[in-house]
Design an enzyme around this catalytic site. Structure first.
Site, PDB file in Angstrom:
ATOM      1  N   GLY A  87       0.819  -1.120  -0.001  1.00  0.00           N
ATOM      2  CA  GLY A  87       0.095   0.110  -0.132  1.00  0.00           C
ATOM      3  C   GLY A  87       0.923   1.262   0.052  1.00  0.00           C
ATOM      4  N   ARG A 151       1.364  -5.540  -5.165  1.00  0.00           N
ATOM      5  CA  ARG A 151       1.319  -6.591  -4.172  1.00  0.00           C
ATOM      6  C   ARG A 151       1.481  -7.775  -4.617  1.00  0.00           C
ATOM      7  NH1 ARG A 151      -0.310  -4.583   0.692  1.00  0.00           N
ATOM      8  NH2 ARG A 151      -2.017  -2.836   0.655  1.00  0.00           N
ATOM      9  N   ASP A 182       4.532  -7.859   5.319  1.00  0.00           N
ATOM     10  CA  ASP A 182       5.072  -8.832   4.227  1.00  0.00           C
ATOM     11  C   ASP A 182       5.866  -8.656   3.229  1.00  0.00           C
ATOM     12  OD1 ASP A 182       2.757 -10.218   5.555  1.00  0.00           O
ATOM     13  OD2 ASP A 182       1.313  -9.267   4.217  1.00  0.00           O
ATOM     14  N   LYS A 208       7.949   0.461   5.577  1.00  0.00           N
ATOM     15  CA  LYS A 208       6.871   1.343   4.947  1.00  0.00           C
ATOM     16  C   LYS A 208       5.613   1.039   5.499  1.00  0.00           C
ATOM     17  CE  LYS A 208       4.549   0.140   2.638  1.00  0.00           C
ATOM     18  NZ  LYS A 208       3.520  -0.914   1.643  1.00  0.00           N
ATOM     19  N   THR A 209       4.631   1.618   6.168  1.00  0.00           N
ATOM     20  CA  THR A 209       3.211   1.415   6.080  1.00  0.00           C
ATOM     21  C   THR A 209       2.617   2.282   7.039  1.00  0.00           C
ATOM     22  OG1 THR A 209       1.378  -0.253   6.748  1.00  0.00           O
ATOM     23  CG2 THR A 209       3.366  -0.394   7.948  1.00  0.00           C
ATOM     24  N   ASP A 211      -0.063   1.705   8.399  1.00  0.00           N
ATOM     25  CA  ASP A 211      -0.604   1.099   9.534  1.00  0.00           C
ATOM     26  C   ASP A 211      -0.006   1.234  10.874  1.00  0.00           C
ATOM     27  OD1 ASP A 211      -2.356   0.365   7.737  1.00  0.00           O
ATOM     28  OD2 ASP A 211      -2.269  -1.638   7.658  1.00  0.00           O
TER      29      ASP A 211
HETATM   30  P1  FBP Z   1       0.650  -1.817   3.474  1.00  0.00           P
HETATM   31  O1  FBP Z   1       0.732  -2.596   4.848  1.00  0.00           O
HETATM   32  O2  FBP Z   1       1.115  -2.692   2.234  1.00  0.00           O
HETATM   33  O3  FBP Z   1       1.369  -0.678   3.666  1.00  0.00           O
HETATM   34  O4  FBP Z   1      -0.785  -1.434   3.221  1.00  0.00           O
HETATM   35  C1  FBP Z   1      -1.762  -1.032   4.172  1.00  0.00           C
HETATM   36  C2  FBP Z   1      -3.117  -0.839   3.887  1.00  0.00           C
HETATM   37  O5  FBP Z   1      -3.090   0.650   3.531  1.00  0.00           O
HETATM   38  C3  FBP Z   1      -4.162  -1.025   4.694  1.00  0.00           C
HETATM   39  O6  FBP Z   1      -4.458  -0.152   5.814  1.00  0.00           O
HETATM   40  C4  FBP Z   1      -5.355  -1.508   4.139  1.00  0.00           C
HETATM   41  O7  FBP Z   1      -6.239  -2.661   4.500  1.00  0.00           O
HETATM   42  C5  FBP Z   1      -4.732  -2.068   2.701  1.00  0.00           C
HETATM   43  O8  FBP Z   1      -3.551  -1.484   2.568  1.00  0.00           O
HETATM   44  C6  FBP Z   1      -5.537  -1.505   1.350  1.00  0.00           C
HETATM   45  O9  FBP Z   1      -5.076  -2.568   0.317  1.00  0.00           O
HETATM   46  P2  FBP Z   1      -5.031  -2.180  -0.948  1.00  0.00           P
HETATM   47  O10 FBP Z   1      -4.059  -0.990  -1.140  1.00  0.00           O
HETATM   48  O11 FBP Z   1      -4.508  -3.217  -1.822  1.00  0.00           O
HETATM   49  O12 FBP Z   1      -6.537  -1.773  -1.399  1.00  0.00           O
END
Ligand code: FBP
Length: 561
Positions: A87, A151, A182, A208-209, A211
């Site tokens: 993300g 991803r 991941d 990075k994230t 979250d």
């Molecule tokens: P990462 O852990 O890859 O940084 O992504 C986090 C996130 O933003 C979550 O908060 C959310 O549930 C998910 O990505 C959404 O995924 P997508 O971008 O595939 O819709």
């Protein structure tokens, strides 16, 4: 007409000139620091299994940098690849800028290449050269659009072989993987694969994230959390002010954060809502969906009695997976979906697929799934991401709660126990915050992470996560180094199988940020003490522009003002 230098906003033009502050130790450049290796390390859990899977990258020592002449790393020009994975998170472009500047400072002939569209770009050999001229318009901007993200997980023997061959064919000396837990687990898989074959290509990760769940004793924060939570806090504060002006709606706001509730907790600390659900607390108290609904309904009734038919509730995106009964259902669904992929593909309609899945679930869980609103049970069946995670961003928990609360209030009304008015509005804030213009903290942090990753790569370290620490100090005083990726791993169940993964950092119920919430939330529930944080400031007094998250401040023993 105002004059602009590039086809960009006034803010972007002005912010493009911001020069991030590097930690002092890196300021003179990569040729003036040397790695200092600490003691051998071990994984946070499941040591024997993790060691067996990563025999060549397990147990590496921690790395810090010390001042020393290291001109040797400037002699030969190197080629480094970078990939953005998972993300989006504010500051990704500054990581790339930091790597580029670190490499060029060591040797102007060093080259940086960006793999396109996430890890699939490595497998498909799609990349561009990132030159200083190209980088110029992306400095201090949000988004990942310079090279995009994806991803894809590089895991099959064919994918690993293709990645290896492409890295060799392009004469890469190093690969920097910018990702969450991941993606960095995957970075370690690649590092191990290359090392096992005696191929001297370094693999370095960058945390990075938005979250905020890729953190531990050594990685104090993942980048993007600071900016994203500031953007959500602004939005929640704006809603609170609207609500406090009109006094007629209950707002249910779901906030991103796939697993951990750090984002929701941080936004709550900044805005003082009337109710906050924290997934980790729900799990520890083993709360059922019914209990959560009753708890919120009680508050709504109480506030109605005080003439307040309005309020705001924050709900973490990952809540659903923390409710023990739902967790059990989701985990059984993960296994059923993974074990029956072929059979499910042959079924045409969602109704057929649902019936098939229900027939495979234990009765208790099938009954629970049948009791959920149709929309929610369908959302639970959606494809998992390539790492096996449920796509919780697509599950509308806030709507589920509102629907169940409405039913409960109707019952109470019939019993004469509730005479208020419940008008609810739902919101989901996630994508709004992931590509925002990085805050000063994130702009500095990402630049330092990138620059430090370049220094690790130039020193041929592999299987490390770029680490920048002491983050509540001024940027020039931050400490830098590398943390072995295997050190953060444990074994978890993914896609129906036991897999090594970097352990997610969940909200600590004994940690200071949660304790702060627990201390004040009852006051915020009934007496309105909303705080309206307003937008991120990029120019102005340092106490406004440079402040970092309340989570980090409390975790590092600082007091909130
Ligand atoms: P990462 O852990 O890859 O940084 O992504 C986090 C996130 O933003 C979550 O908060 C959310 O549930 C998910 O990505 C959404 O995924 P997508 O971008 O595939 O819709």
């Amino acid at each position: 007409m105002p004059t602009k230098k590039c086809a960009c906003s006034e803010l972007q033009a002005a912010r493009g000139k911001f020069q991030p502050t590097l930690p002092t130790i890196l300021k003179k450049g990569p040729a003036f620091v040397k790695p200092k290796f600490g003691k051998a390390t071990k994984s946070v859990a499941d040591q024997n299994t993790v060691k067996k899977i990563f025999p060549h990258t397990y147990g590496l020592p921690e790395v810090t940098f010390v001042k020393a002449n290291n001109a040797a790393i400037t002699k030969k020009a190197v080629r480094v690849g970078v990939v953005l994975s998972g993300g989006q998170a504010p500051g990704g472009h500054n990581v790339i800028g930091g790597i580029l500047d670190g490499l060029k400072k060591a040797n102007s002939k060093n080259k940086l290449f960006g793999f396109l569209g996430g890890p699939s770009g490595i497998v498909d050999n799609k990349f561009i050269e990132i030159t200083p001229a190209l980088m110029k318009d992306y400095r201090n901007t949000g988004g990942f659009d310079l090279i995009q993200s994806g991803r894809t997980k590089i895991e099959t023997p064919q994918q690993l072989e293709a990645a290896k061959n492409n890295l060799i064919a392009n004469k890469m000396d190093a690969l920097v993987v910018v990702g969450g837990d991941d993606s960095n687990t995957n970075a370690c898989v690649i590092a191990e694969y290359l090392k096992q074959q005696g191929i001297a290509i370094s693999v370095i990760g960058v945390p990075k994230t938005i979250d905020g769940d890729l953190k531990n004793k050594h990685i104090e924060a993942s980048f993007g959390f600071d900016t994203a939570t500031k953007i959500y806090a602004e939005l929640v504060g704006n809603i609170e002010r609207d609500m406090n002006s009109a006094r007629k709606y209950w707002h249910f706001v779901r906030l991103m954060g796939r697993s951990a509730s750090h984002i929701t907790l941080e936004v709550a600390l900044k805005t003082h809502p009337n109710a906050v659900l924290v997934g980790e607390e729900v799990l520890s108290k083993k709360m059922t969906l019914g209990q959560i609904v009753n708890q919120l309904t009680d508050l709504i009734v109480k506030r109605a009695k005080a003439g307040k038919n309005y309020g705001i509730v924050l709900v973490p995106e990952g809540l659903i997976e923390f409710i023990p009964e739902m967790k059990e259902l989701i985990s059984a669904l993960n296994d059923v979906l993974a074990d029956n992929e072929t059979a499910l593909k042959k079924l045409n309609t969602l109704a057929e697929k649902k019936d098939f899945v229900l027939s495979k679930l234990p009765k208790k869980l099938a009954d629970l799934m049948r009791s959920l609103p149709a929309g929610i049970s369908s959302q639970l069946m959606l494809d998992r991401d390539p790492h096996g995670n449920v796509q919780v961003s697509l599950i509308e928990t806030e709507k589920l709660l509102v629907e169940m609360i409405k039913n409960r209030l109707a019952e109470l009304k019939k019993q004469g126990k509730y005479t208020g008015k419940f008008s609810a509005l739902t919101h989901f804030f996630g994508y709004e915050g992931r590509c925002g213009v990085p805050s000063t903290f994130d702009a500095n942090y990402t630049y330092a992470l990138g620059y430090n990753a370049a220094v690790l790569a130039l020193n041929k370290c592999t299987g490390y996560l770029s680490s920048v620490r002491k983050l509540t100090k001024k940027a020039q005083d931050w400490e830098v180094g590398g943390i072995p990726l295997t050190m953060m791993m444990n074994i978890e169940r993914r896609k129906g199988k036991e897999k090594p993964v970097i352990k997610k950092a969940l909200v600590e119920l004994k940690g200071e940020p949660f304790k702060y919430l627990a201390k004040y939330r009852n006051v915020w529930a009934e007496q309105d003490q909303f705080v309206f944080p307003g937008p991120i400031q990029f120019f102005g007094p340092a106490e406004v522009t440079d402040v970092t998250t309340y989570t980090l401040l409390l975790e590092q023993g600082k007091k909130l003002k």
